[in-house]
Design a protein around this motif. Structure first.
Motif, PDB file in Angstrom:
ATOM      1  N   ILE A  76       0.834  -1.156   0.011  1.00 19.69           N
ATOM      2  CA  ILE A  76       0.052   0.170  -0.139  1.00 19.69           C
ATOM      3  C   ILE A  76       0.828   1.238   0.003  1.00 19.69           C
ATOM      4  O   ILE A  76       1.689   1.146   1.084  1.00 19.69           O
ATOM      5  CB  ILE A  76      -0.828  -0.027   1.338  1.00 19.69           C
ATOM      6  CG1 ILE A  76      -1.682  -1.275   1.297  1.00 19.69           C
ATOM      7  CG2 ILE A  76      -1.736   1.417   1.401  1.00 19.69           C
ATOM      8  CD1 ILE A  76      -2.715  -1.368   2.503  1.00 19.69           C
ATOM      9  N   SER A  77       0.591   1.986  -0.954  1.00 18.92           N
ATOM     10  CA  SER A  77       1.325   3.444  -0.987  1.00 18.92           C
ATOM     11  C   SER A  77       0.128   4.363  -1.073  1.00 18.92           C
ATOM     12  O   SER A  77      -0.798   4.259  -1.763  1.00 18.92           O
ATOM     13  CB  SER A  77       2.193   3.672  -2.250  1.00 18.92           C
ATOM     14  OG  SER A  77       1.602   3.360  -3.370  1.00 18.92           O
ATOM     15  N   SER A  78       0.450   5.500  -0.160  1.00 20.88           N
ATOM     16  CA  SER A  78      -0.522   6.450  -0.234  1.00 20.88           C
ATOM     17  C   SER A  78      -0.124   8.005   0.295  1.00 20.88           C
ATOM     18  O   SER A  78       0.868   7.894   1.067  1.00 20.88           O
ATOM     19  CB  SER A  78      -1.793   6.213   0.794  1.00 20.88           C
ATOM     20  OG  SER A  78      -2.769   6.957   0.834  1.00 20.88           O
ATOM     21  N   SER A  79      -0.898   8.896  -0.133  1.00 15.39           N
ATOM     22  CA  SER A  79      -0.382  10.061   0.367  1.00 15.39           C
ATOM     23  C   SER A  79      -1.767  11.082   0.758  1.00 15.39           C
ATOM     24  O   SER A  79      -2.555  10.941  -0.152  1.00 15.39           O
ATOM     25  CB  SER A  79       0.493  10.986  -0.673  1.00 15.39           C
ATOM     26  OG  SER A  79       1.604  10.359  -0.729  1.00 15.39           O
ATOM     27  N   ALA A  80      -1.705  11.704   1.654  1.00 18.91           N
ATOM     28  CA  ALA A  80      -3.057  12.671   2.087  1.00 18.91           C
ATOM     29  C   ALA A  80      -3.351  13.484   0.736  1.00 18.91           C
ATOM     30  O   ALA A  80      -2.497  14.120   0.351  1.00 18.91           O
ATOM     31  CB  ALA A  80      -2.868  13.281   3.270  1.00 18.91           C
ATOM     32  N   GLU A  81      -4.588  13.183   0.498  1.00 18.43           N
ATOM     33  CA  GLU A  81      -5.139  14.380  -0.693  1.00 18.43           C
ATOM     34  C   GLU A  81      -4.637  13.532  -2.014  1.00 18.43           C
ATOM     35  O   GLU A  81      -5.060  14.597  -3.072  1.00 18.43           O
ATOM     36  CB  GLU A  81      -4.973  15.732  -0.393  1.00 18.43           C
ATOM     37  CG  GLU A  81      -5.311  16.162   0.697  1.00 18.43           C
ATOM     38  CD  GLU A  81      -6.793  16.043   1.301  1.00 18.43           C
ATOM     39  OE1 GLU A  81      -7.124  15.724   2.495  1.00 18.43           O
ATOM     40  OE2 GLU A  81      -7.663  16.143   0.056  1.00 18.43           O
ATOM     41  N   LYS A  82      -3.740  12.827  -2.233  1.00 19.21           N
ATOM     42  CA  LYS A  82      -3.271  12.523  -3.551  1.00 19.21           C
ATOM     43  C   LYS A  82      -3.625  11.057  -4.061  1.00 19.21           C
ATOM     44  O   LYS A  82      -3.230  10.487  -5.222  1.00 19.21           O
ATOM     45  CB  LYS A  82      -1.596  12.418  -3.348  1.00 19.21           C
ATOM     46  CG  LYS A  82      -1.255  14.115  -3.426  1.00 19.21           C
ATOM     47  CD  LYS A  82       0.239  14.017  -3.360  1.00 19.21           C
ATOM     48  CE  LYS A  82       0.607  15.441  -3.273  1.00 19.21           C
ATOM     49  NZ  LYS A  82       2.147  15.505  -3.312  1.00 19.21           N
ATOM     50  N   GLY A  83      -4.259  10.275  -3.051  1.00 17.12           N
ATOM     51  CA  GLY A  83      -4.731   9.137  -3.533  1.00 17.12           C
ATOM     52  C   GLY A  83      -4.147   7.953  -3.005  1.00 17.12           C
ATOM     53  O   GLY A  83      -3.217   8.316  -2.015  1.00 17.12           O
ATOM     54  N   THR A  84      -4.440   6.709  -3.475  1.00 18.58           N
ATOM     55  CA  THR A  84      -3.934   5.278  -2.710  1.00 18.58           C
ATOM     56  C   THR A  84      -3.697   4.365  -3.959  1.00 18.58           C
ATOM     57  O   THR A  84      -4.385   4.300  -4.950  1.00 18.58           O
ATOM     58  CB  THR A  84      -4.993   4.928  -1.651  1.00 18.58           C
ATOM     59  OG1 THR A  84      -5.088   5.906  -0.517  1.00 18.58           O
ATOM     60  CG2 THR A  84      -4.414   3.583  -1.081  1.00 18.58           C
ATOM     61  N   SER A  85      -2.868   3.622  -3.357  1.00 22.88           N
ATOM     62  CA  SER A  85      -2.410   2.460  -4.688  1.00 22.88           C
ATOM     63  C   SER A  85      -2.333   1.278  -3.639  1.00 22.88           C
ATOM     64  O   SER A  85      -1.424   1.399  -2.559  1.00 22.88           O
ATOM     65  CB  SER A  85      -1.239   2.797  -5.187  1.00 22.88           C
ATOM     66  OG  SER A  85      -0.889   1.475  -6.224  1.00 22.88           O
ATOM     67  N   VAL A  86      -3.158   0.219  -3.816  1.00 21.26           N
ATOM     68  CA  VAL A  86      -2.803  -1.029  -3.351  1.00 21.26           C
ATOM     69  C   VAL A  86      -2.813  -2.139  -4.349  1.00 21.26           C
ATOM     70  O   VAL A  86      -3.591  -2.377  -5.320  1.00 21.26           O
ATOM     71  CB  VAL A  86      -4.417  -1.447  -2.480  1.00 21.26           C
ATOM     72  CG1 VAL A  86      -4.186  -2.629  -1.694  1.00 21.26           C
ATOM     73  CG2 VAL A  86      -4.667  -0.453  -1.605  1.00 21.26           C
ATOM     74  N   ALA A  87      -1.493  -2.907  -4.241  1.00 22.81           N
ATOM     75  CA  ALA A  87      -1.252  -3.718  -5.221  1.00 22.81           C
ATOM     76  C   ALA A  87      -0.661  -5.069  -4.595  1.00 22.81           C
ATOM     77  O   ALA A  87      -0.230  -5.301  -3.339  1.00 22.81           O
ATOM     78  CB  ALA A  87      -0.313  -3.021  -5.926  1.00 22.81           C
ATOM     79  N   PHE A  88      -0.620  -6.355  -5.106  1.00 29.28           N
ATOM     80  CA  PHE A  88      -0.123  -7.403  -4.786  1.00 29.28           C
ATOM     81  C   PHE A  88       0.421  -8.149  -6.190  1.00 29.28           C
ATOM     82  O   PHE A  88      -0.185  -7.923  -7.262  1.00 29.28           O
ATOM     83  CB  PHE A  88      -1.113  -8.321  -4.191  1.00 29.28           C
ATOM     84  CG  PHE A  88      -2.210  -9.079  -4.817  1.00 29.28           C
ATOM     85  CD1 PHE A  88      -3.400  -7.934  -4.920  1.00 29.28           C
ATOM     86  CD2 PHE A  88      -2.212 -10.105  -5.612  1.00 29.28           C
ATOM     87  CE1 PHE A  88      -4.504  -8.530  -5.483  1.00 29.28           C
ATOM     88  CE2 PHE A  88      -3.216 -10.524  -6.297  1.00 29.28           C
ATOM     89  CZ  PHE A  88      -4.549  -9.685  -6.188  1.00 29.28           C
ATOM     90  N   SER A  89       1.219  -9.074  -5.981  1.00 29.32           N
ATOM     91  CA  SER A  89       1.912  -9.836  -7.071  1.00 29.32           C
ATOM     92  C   SER A  89       1.980 -11.289  -6.469  1.00 29.32           C
ATOM     93  O   SER A  89       2.081 -11.655  -5.439  1.00 29.32           O
ATOM     94  CB  SER A  89       3.264  -9.448  -7.415  1.00 29.32           C
ATOM     95  OG  SER A  89       3.958  -9.578  -6.276  1.00 29.32           O
ATOM     96  N   ILE A  90       1.611 -12.103  -7.529  1.00 29.76           N
ATOM     97  CA  ILE A  90       1.477 -13.464  -7.419  1.00 29.76           C
ATOM     98  C   ILE A  90       2.553 -14.157  -8.638  1.00 29.76           C
ATOM     99  O   ILE A  90       2.627 -13.803  -9.802  1.00 29.76           O
ATOM    100  CB  ILE A  90       0.211 -14.110  -7.506  1.00 29.76           C
ATOM    101  CG1 ILE A  90      -0.444 -13.706  -8.556  1.00 29.76           C
ATOM    102  CG2 ILE A  90      -0.649 -13.847  -6.108  1.00 29.76           C
ATOM    103  CD1 ILE A  90      -1.825 -14.623  -8.669  1.00 29.76           C
ATOM    104  N   GLU A  91       3.154 -15.269  -8.351  1.00 27.21           N
ATOM    105  CA  GLU A  91       3.905 -16.046  -9.240  1.00 27.21           C
ATOM    106  C   GLU A  91       3.052 -16.546 -10.672  1.00 27.21           C
ATOM    107  O   GLU A  91       2.256 -17.188 -10.290  1.00 27.21           O
ATOM    108  CB  GLU A  91       4.830 -17.095  -8.732  1.00 27.21           C
ATOM    109  CG  GLU A  91       5.826 -17.926  -9.599  1.00 27.21           C
ATOM    110  CD  GLU A  91       6.497 -18.778  -8.851  1.00 27.21           C
ATOM    111  OE1 GLU A  91       6.139 -19.131  -7.724  1.00 27.21           O
ATOM    112  OE2 GLU A  91       7.561 -19.471  -9.664  1.00 27.21           O
ATOM    113  N   ASN A  92       3.801 -15.985 -11.745  1.00 21.52           N
ATOM    114  CA  ASN A  92       3.122 -16.466 -12.862  1.00 21.52           C
ATOM    115  C   ASN A  92       3.772 -18.043 -13.099  1.00 21.52           C
ATOM    116  O   ASN A  92       4.649 -18.315 -13.599  1.00 21.52           O
ATOM    117  CB  ASN A  92       3.398 -15.592 -14.096  1.00 21.52           C
ATOM    118  CG  ASN A  92       2.640 -15.848 -15.257  1.00 21.52           C
ATOM    119  OD1 ASN A  92       1.950 -16.713 -15.316  1.00 21.52           O
ATOM    120  ND2 ASN A  92       2.799 -15.148 -16.317  1.00 21.52           N
ATOM    121  N   GLU A  93       2.911 -18.988 -12.712  1.00 25.44           N
ATOM    122  CA  GLU A  93       3.526 -20.287 -12.694  1.00 25.44           C
ATOM    123  C   GLU A  93       3.751 -20.987 -14.241  1.00 25.44           C
ATOM    124  O   GLU A  93       4.743 -21.449 -14.379  1.00 25.44           O
ATOM    125  CB  GLU A  93       2.325 -21.267 -12.107  1.00 25.44           C
ATOM    126  CG  GLU A  93       2.229 -20.868 -10.566  1.00 25.44           C
ATOM    127  CD  GLU A  93       1.112 -21.774  -9.815  1.00 25.44           C
ATOM    128  OE1 GLU A  93       0.826 -21.801  -8.843  1.00 25.44           O
ATOM    129  OE2 GLU A  93       0.393 -22.640 -10.799  1.00 25.44           O
TER     130      GLU A  93
END
Length: 590
Positions: free
Chosen positions: A557-574
């Motif tokens: 999770i990356s976020s800044s006040a008044e600038k929005g939020t990004s929520v991400a995850f990654s999984i292995e491409n088997e």
């Protein structure tokens, strides 16, 4: 001429009566709201409006061109007589609402009847009636409501054409001219007003009924929304007290009580100061529990008379779980007159929806015993506010945009079906997750028109990859509910699903309020006590990702006040990992 006009306007009382009767028939409601009538509905409408045209003829005024005397009822006509009538009203309404087939069919019936009555205008009036059916059919518009102004204009125009046909065809011309001079203007104005009045009455009656139904539905949904939180643990003394108070405040009853199978648990309203919880002893409550049906008791007539009961009527509605009665709702009224059909429908709806809430409470208890605790927690995240707000949106769209309402219901169905699937499926595909998310977003975009804009950047090659169910949608819902909570417009959401040689990356970005660094570090690590939410959805998603794919799949999770939020995850491409490890030529063989 003025006397004739006044008399014809008096006859419009018959039109008012018939218009009201029409609102009782389902086929006529179908004519107003359905795009197309089936054959049976068309035939019913043709015969009804044809008969209506005949009534318009018989209730007309017989006029002698020799003496200009007016007789008030028509049986048959002599050679020098004609009729000032309202026959055209039924034909015009039939054509405008039902189209060419209905308009011409009804016109033929009314025209043949008019021809059989005789008189020197028999043929011309019959022909003019058919022209009226054709004219009205020309103004039939699918998917559009008929306007009162249009009904007046078409009715007046149809009568004007009839006057012209009488002048062109009826002989001798001198009699035809004398007739038109006397009846022309009164019939044009009276029948134009009659068409508009006919349509106005029908629309008003139907609109009032639909408004009452909509208000009743909103009241039931509002009560359901308020009582849901109290019935999560089933029927208890505290939940019964809260539910009775909510219902009593929202419905005009003297008092409301609630029981289980053996005891009266709560009483709200008149008499609550001296009525106490205790065993169920009265016959009509026991009878309602035994029958599992709504029971109505009248104190004055002696039916289910209760000693010491100061109320005039009592309605007992059973509460059921999976078909078995588990309690009752008791509604007390001052008199039998208050127990109307609308009130009975409202009580029936309330008993059904509260029964459903009790079933939900039982289901929640079963979920708590399930092995997959994280799936149960996600199921509990389905917001009743979201469901009820969506249903209210559908209600508001049904009249104005039925097509959009249908699409919204399809999206809601898909959304709920996917939520239910987590109880049976441990894994799903990214494609199904994306469909589930799109269904949710289509509902939100319908509710908040021009507020939310969504952008997709999807690598189609990875959509068949397996993932735990309800993983993507909670991330998107979190952005909509919390990120955009204080934004009224220009809400933008980006959903990205990409891959590289080793991993699949899923990202949800918003331009919302953002959050502090402290809160960003807490989200997803554990449930958080907060007035704005407890973070349970993100916590469960994060936990299941790590349980399934390892710590490397944890939410970032990356976020800044008044600038929005990004929520991400990654999984292995088997597939890519296996291909790169065993065959370096795989990228060239696609």
């Amino acid at each position: 001429m003025f006397e004739l006009f006044i008399t014809m306007m008096e006859r419009l009382g018959i039109i008012v009566t018939i218009a009201f009767i029409l609102t009782r028939f389902q086929f006529f409601r179908n004519m107003i709201y359905l795009e197309r009538l089936d054959r049976k509905q068309q035939l019913t409408a043709i015969f009804f409006f044809g008969f209506f045209g005949i009534i318009g003829t018989y209730t007309g005024l017989r006029l002698s061109t020799e003496t200009l005397n007016i007789d008030r009822w028509v049986i048959d006509l002599s050679a020098d007589e004609a009729i000032a009538n309202s026959r055209v009203i039924g034909i015009v309404i039939a054509g405008m609402l039902g189209g060419y087939r209905v308009g011409i069919g009804a016109a033929l019936i009314a025209a043949i009847h008019r021809f059989t009555l005789g008189g020197f205008t028999a043929f011309s009036c019959g022909l003019a009636t058919i022209f009226a059916g054709v004219l009205a059919g020309m103004f039939h518009k699918k998917n559009k409501q008929v306007k009162l102004r249009s009904a007046f204009k078409i009715g007046a125009l149809a009568e004007t054409i009839q006057m012209l046909i009488i002048l062109l065809i009826s002989r001798p011309f001198e009699k035809a001219l004398a007739l038109v001079e006397v009846i022309g203007m009164p019939m044009i104005i009276a029948n134009g007003l009659g068409c508009a009045l006919f349509l106005l009455i029908i629309k008003n009656v139907i609109n009032e009924e639909e408004k009452a139904v909509a208000l009743q539905a909103q009241k039931i949904l509002r009560i359901a929304d308020q009582t849901l939180v109290h019935l999560r643990n089933g029927i208890t003394i505290s939940s019964a007290r809260a539910v009775c108070q909510i219902i009593h405040n929202d419905i005009q009853t003297s008092a409301v009580a609630m029981t289980n199978l053996t005891d009266i648990l709560a009483h709200a309203g008149v008499g609550e100061d001296h009525r106490r919880e205790g065993p169920v002893e009265t016959a009509f409550i026991k009878d309602a529990i035994k029958k599992g049906k709504i029971v109505v008791g009248q104190q004055k007539t002696g039916q289910y008379r209760e000693k010491g009961n100061q109320f005039g009527a009592t309605v007992i509605a059973p509460l059921k779980i999976r078909g078995d009665t588990v309690g009752t709702l008791i509604f007390y009224f001052r008199s039998e007159k208050e127990v109307t059909h609308v009130v009975m429908e409202l009580i029936s709806g309330l008993s059904m929806i509260i029964s459903n809430q009790l079933e939900m409470a039982e289901a929640d208890k079963a979920y708590q015993l399930a092995k997959e605790a994280e799936i149960i927690s996600l199921q509990a995240q389905i917001s009743p506010h979201f469901l009820f707000n969506t249903l209210n949106t559908v209600i508001s769209l049904i009249r104005n945009d039925p097509s959009k309402a249908r699409k919204l219901l399809v999206s809601l169905s898909h959304f709920l079906r996917q939520n239910l699937s987590v109880t049976t499926n441990n894994m799903t595909t990214l494609e199904q997750e994306l469909k589930h998310t799109k269904a949710y977003l289509s509902i939100e975009q319908a509710r908040f028109v021009d507020k939310l804009e969504v952008f997709y950047d999807i690598d189609e090659d990875v959509l068949l990859h397996s993932i735990p169910p309800i993983t993507l949608q909670p991330l998107v819902e979190n952005a909509v509910k919390h990120g955009f909570k204080n934004k009224e417009r220009d809400c933008m959401l980006n959903i990205l699903i990409r891959k590289d040689d080793r991993n699949i990356y899923v990202t949800v970005e918003d331009n919302g309020d953002g959050m502090s660094e402290e809160r960003r570090g807490q989200i997803g690590m554990a449930p958080i006590e907060s007035k704005n939410g407890n973070g349970l959805a993100l916590y469960n998603v994060n936990r299941r990702l790590m349980m399934t794919f390892g710590k490397s799949a944890a939410l970032k999770i990356s976020s800044s006040a008044e600038k929005g939020t990004s929520v991400a995850f990654s999984i292995e491409n088997e597939e890519e990992a296996i291909g790169n490890g065993q065959n370096h030529k795989s990228d060239h063989c696609r």
